[in-house]
Design a protein around this motif. Structure first.
Motif, mmCIF file in Angstrom:
data_model
loop_
_atom_site.group_PDB
_atom_site.id
_atom_site.type_symbol
_atom_site.label_atom_id
_atom_site.label_comp_id
_atom_site.label_asym_id
_atom_site.label_seq_id
_atom_site.Cartn_x
_atom_site.Cartn_y
_atom_site.Cartn_z
ATOM 1 N N PRO A 1 38.562 73.033 42.024
ATOM 2 C CA PRO A 1 38.513 71.858 41.148
ATOM 3 C C PRO A 1 37.091 71.304 41.070
ATOM 4 O O PRO A 1 36.332 71.345 42.043
ATOM 5 C CB PRO A 1 39.447 70.864 41.838
ATOM 6 C CG PRO A 1 40.378 71.723 42.635
ATOM 7 C CD PRO A 1 39.534 72.887 43.087
ATOM 8 N N LEU A 2 36.732 70.799 39.898
ATOM 9 C CA LEU A 2 35.401 70.251 39.646
ATOM 10 C C LEU A 2 35.473 68.731 39.709
ATOM 11 O O LEU A 2 36.126 68.099 38.876
ATOM 12 C CB LEU A 2 34.927 70.699 38.257
ATOM 13 C CG LEU A 2 33.596 70.160 37.761
ATOM 14 C CD1 LEU A 2 32.449 70.647 38.656
ATOM 15 C CD2 LEU A 2 33.375 70.594 36.322
ATOM 16 N N GLU A 3 34.845 68.134 40.727
ATOM 17 C CA GLU A 3 34.854 66.675 40.866
ATOM 18 C C GLU A 3 33.975 66.072 39.779
ATOM 19 O O GLU A 3 32.785 66.392 39.688
ATOM 20 C CB GLU A 3 34.356 66.272 42.254
ATOM 21 C CG GLU A 3 34.544 64.806 42.546
ATOM 22 C CD GLU A 3 34.266 64.463 43.993
ATOM 23 O OE1 GLU A 3 33.579 63.455 44.218
ATOM 24 O OE2 GLU A 3 34.720 65.207 44.894
ATOM 25 N N ILE A 4 34.569 65.224 38.947
ATOM 26 C CA ILE A 4 33.827 64.672 37.811
ATOM 27 C C ILE A 4 33.524 63.189 37.940
ATOM 28 O O ILE A 4 32.534 62.716 37.409
ATOM 29 C CB ILE A 4 34.540 64.947 36.476
ATOM 30 C CG1 ILE A 4 35.925 64.301 36.440
ATOM 31 C CG2 ILE A 4 34.598 66.444 36.200
ATOM 32 C CD1 ILE A 4 36.545 64.231 35.059
ATOM 33 N N THR A 5 34.368 62.434 38.656
ATOM 34 C CA THR A 5 34.159 60.985 38.778
ATOM 35 C C THR A 5 34.670 60.511 40.126
ATOM 36 O O THR A 5 35.713 60.963 40.586
ATOM 37 C CB THR A 5 34.903 60.212 37.664
ATOM 38 O OG1 THR A 5 34.573 60.779 36.400
ATOM 39 C CG2 THR A 5 34.528 58.735 37.649
ATOM 40 N N ARG A 6 33.923 59.581 40.725
ATOM 41 C CA ARG A 6 34.329 58.892 41.955
ATOM 42 C C ARG A 6 34.199 57.397 41.723
ATOM 43 O O ARG A 6 33.296 56.962 40.999
ATOM 44 C CB ARG A 6 33.387 59.240 43.107
ATOM 45 C CG ARG A 6 33.759 60.455 43.870
ATOM 46 C CD ARG A 6 32.845 60.610 45.072
ATOM 47 N NE ARG A 6 32.045 61.809 44.799
ATOM 48 C CZ ARG A 6 30.829 62.010 45.188
ATOM 49 N NH1 ARG A 6 30.172 61.105 45.869
ATOM 50 N NH2 ARG A 6 30.212 63.128 44.901
ATOM 51 N N ALA A 7 35.048 56.629 42.369
ATOM 52 C CA ALA A 7 34.953 55.178 42.241
ATOM 53 C C ALA A 7 35.612 54.503 43.439
ATOM 54 O O ALA A 7 36.404 55.112 44.162
ATOM 55 C CB ALA A 7 35.620 54.707 40.950
ATOM 56 N N THR A 8 35.267 53.234 43.604
ATOM 57 C CA THR A 8 35.914 52.355 44.576
ATOM 58 C C THR A 8 36.313 51.106 43.824
ATOM 59 O O THR A 8 35.528 50.576 43.023
ATOM 60 C CB THR A 8 34.941 51.992 45.722
ATOM 61 O OG1 THR A 8 34.486 53.203 46.333
ATOM 62 C CG2 THR A 8 35.612 51.113 46.756
ATOM 63 N N GLY A 9 37.522 50.631 44.054
ATOM 64 C CA GLY A 9 37.995 49.446 43.358
ATOM 65 C C GLY A 9 38.951 48.641 44.213
ATOM 66 O O GLY A 9 39.391 49.085 45.275
ATOM 67 N N VAL A 10 39.263 47.449 43.715
ATOM 68 C CA VAL A 10 40.174 46.543 44.407
ATOM 69 C C VAL A 10 41.297 46.157 43.459
ATOM 70 O O VAL A 10 41.049 45.800 42.297
ATOM 71 C CB VAL A 10 39.442 45.279 44.909
ATOM 72 C CG1 VAL A 10 40.420 44.266 45.500
ATOM 73 C CG2 VAL A 10 38.385 45.649 45.944
ATOM 74 N N VAL A 11 42.518 46.233 43.964
ATOM 75 C CA VAL A 11 43.686 45.737 43.255
ATOM 76 C C VAL A 11 44.268 44.581 44.061
ATOM 77 O O VAL A 11 44.063 44.492 45.273
ATOM 78 C CB VAL A 11 44.754 46.835 43.053
ATOM 79 C CG1 VAL A 11 44.244 47.923 42.119
ATOM 80 C CG2 VAL A 11 45.207 47.420 44.356
ATOM 81 N N VAL A 12 44.981 43.710 43.365
ATOM 82 C CA VAL A 12 45.599 42.554 44.006
ATOM 83 C C VAL A 12 47.073 42.557 43.633
ATOM 84 O O VAL A 12 47.428 42.757 42.468
ATOM 85 C CB VAL A 12 44.935 41.240 43.546
ATOM 86 C CG1 VAL A 12 45.622 40.030 44.169
ATOM 87 C CG2 VAL A 12 43.453 41.251 43.908
ATOM 88 N N VAL A 13 47.908 42.358 44.641
ATOM 89 C CA VAL A 13 49.336 42.251 44.415
ATOM 90 C C VAL A 13 49.758 40.804 44.647
ATOM 91 O O VAL A 13 49.149 40.089 45.445
ATOM 92 C CB VAL A 13 50.138 43.218 45.314
ATOM 93 C CG1 VAL A 13 49.826 44.663 44.949
ATOM 94 C CG2 VAL A 13 49.869 42.973 46.781
ATOM 95 N N PRO A 14 50.791 40.336 43.939
ATOM 96 C CA PRO A 14 51.192 38.932 44.096
ATOM 97 C C PRO A 14 51.798 38.658 45.458
ATOM 98 O O PRO A 14 52.390 39.550 46.085
ATOM 99 C CB PRO A 14 52.227 38.732 42.986
ATOM 100 C CG PRO A 14 52.712 40.081 42.641
ATOM 101 C CD PRO A 14 51.606 41.045 42.967
ATOM 102 N N ALA A 15 51.627 37.423 45.912
ATOM 103 C CA ALA A 15 52.288 36.989 47.119
ATOM 104 C C ALA A 15 53.783 36.908 46.837
ATOM 105 O O ALA A 15 54.198 36.485 45.772
ATOM 106 C CB ALA A 15 51.765 35.618 47.568
ATOM 107 N N ARG A 16 54.560 37.353 47.767
ATOM 108 C CA ARG A 16 56.019 37.342 47.598
ATOM 109 C C ARG A 16 56.624 36.246 48.491
ATOM 110 O O ARG A 16 56.187 36.037 49.603
ATOM 111 C CB ARG A 16 56.620 38.702 47.991
ATOM 112 C CG ARG A 16 56.150 39.838 47.144
ATOM 113 C CD ARG A 16 56.748 39.706 45.784
ATOM 114 N NE ARG A 16 56.344 40.879 44.981
ATOM 115 C CZ ARG A 16 56.962 41.258 43.916
ATOM 116 N NH1 ARG A 16 57.986 40.583 43.457
ATOM 117 N NH2 ARG A 16 56.544 42.286 43.244
ATOM 118 N N GLN A 17 57.628 35.626 47.951
ATOM 119 C CA GLN A 17 58.380 34.628 48.717
ATOM 120 C C GLN A 17 59.437 35.371 49.513
ATOM 121 O O GLN A 17 60.007 36.339 49.041
ATOM 122 C CB GLN A 17 59.037 33.618 47.770
ATOM 123 C CG GLN A 17 58.075 32.906 46.849
ATOM 124 C CD GLN A 17 56.992 32.157 47.598
ATOM 125 O OE1 GLN A 17 57.251 31.513 48.600
ATOM 126 N NE2 GLN A 17 55.761 32.258 47.120
ATOM 127 N N GLY A 18 59.702 34.935 50.684
ATOM 128 C CA GLY A 18 60.747 35.640 51.403
ATOM 129 C C GLY A 18 60.837 35.200 52.775
ATOM 130 O O GLY A 18 61.317 35.336 53.699
#
Length: 135
Positions: free
Chosen positions: A118-135
């Motif tokens: 496989p030919l590596e074409i793109t690399r990245a680092t990112g952040v996702v946020v998930v909602p706080a859950r009640q429980g």
């Protein structure tokens, strides 16, 4: 699902594959713009959030993006997102995109080949946020 029941763990990984149709080429040589790969990263990040937290989450930011090789129409690209850090609501992800098959228009209109590596074409680092859950 409550945050205490989150399955978000470092190393959780999801991979998608997609054929890139010729209708997505924007430049000479059947090149596809880099933003297309970022869209694929968003898709695979969504599944990571679903797998880890039972929610699609929201993409917050990229801290690094490296375009290493071109993506071309006729390619089959594999995108992978892996959790590298887990916060209360944030998940840092590493992304990689690899071409696993490439069109061979030089041979015929519909020729293609599976790449030996496989030919590596793109690399990245990112952040996702998930909602706080009640429980």
């Amino acid at each position: 699902m409550t945050n205490s029941m989150s399955k978000a763990t470092i190393g959780l990984s999801v991979t998608h594959r997609r054929y890139i149709p010729y209708s997505h080429a924007h430049y000479a040589g059947n090149l596809v713009d880099g933003a297309y790969v970022l869209g694929l990263f968003g898709d695979v990040a969504t599944e990571v959030c679903i797998q880890a937290d039972g929610d699609e989450g929201l993409f917050a930011s990229y801290s690094d993006v490296q375009f290493l090789q071109p993506l071309r129409a006729g390619d089959v690209v594999e995108t992978t997102a892996t959790i590298t850090r887990v916060g209360n609501r944030s998940r840092e992800l590493s992304f990689v995109a690899r071409v696993v098959c490439r069109g061979r228009a030089d041979l015929s209109e519909s020729a293609a080949e599976v790449l030996a590596e496989p030919l590596e074409i793109t690399r990245a680092t990112g952040v996702v946020v998930v909602p706080a859950r009640q429980g």
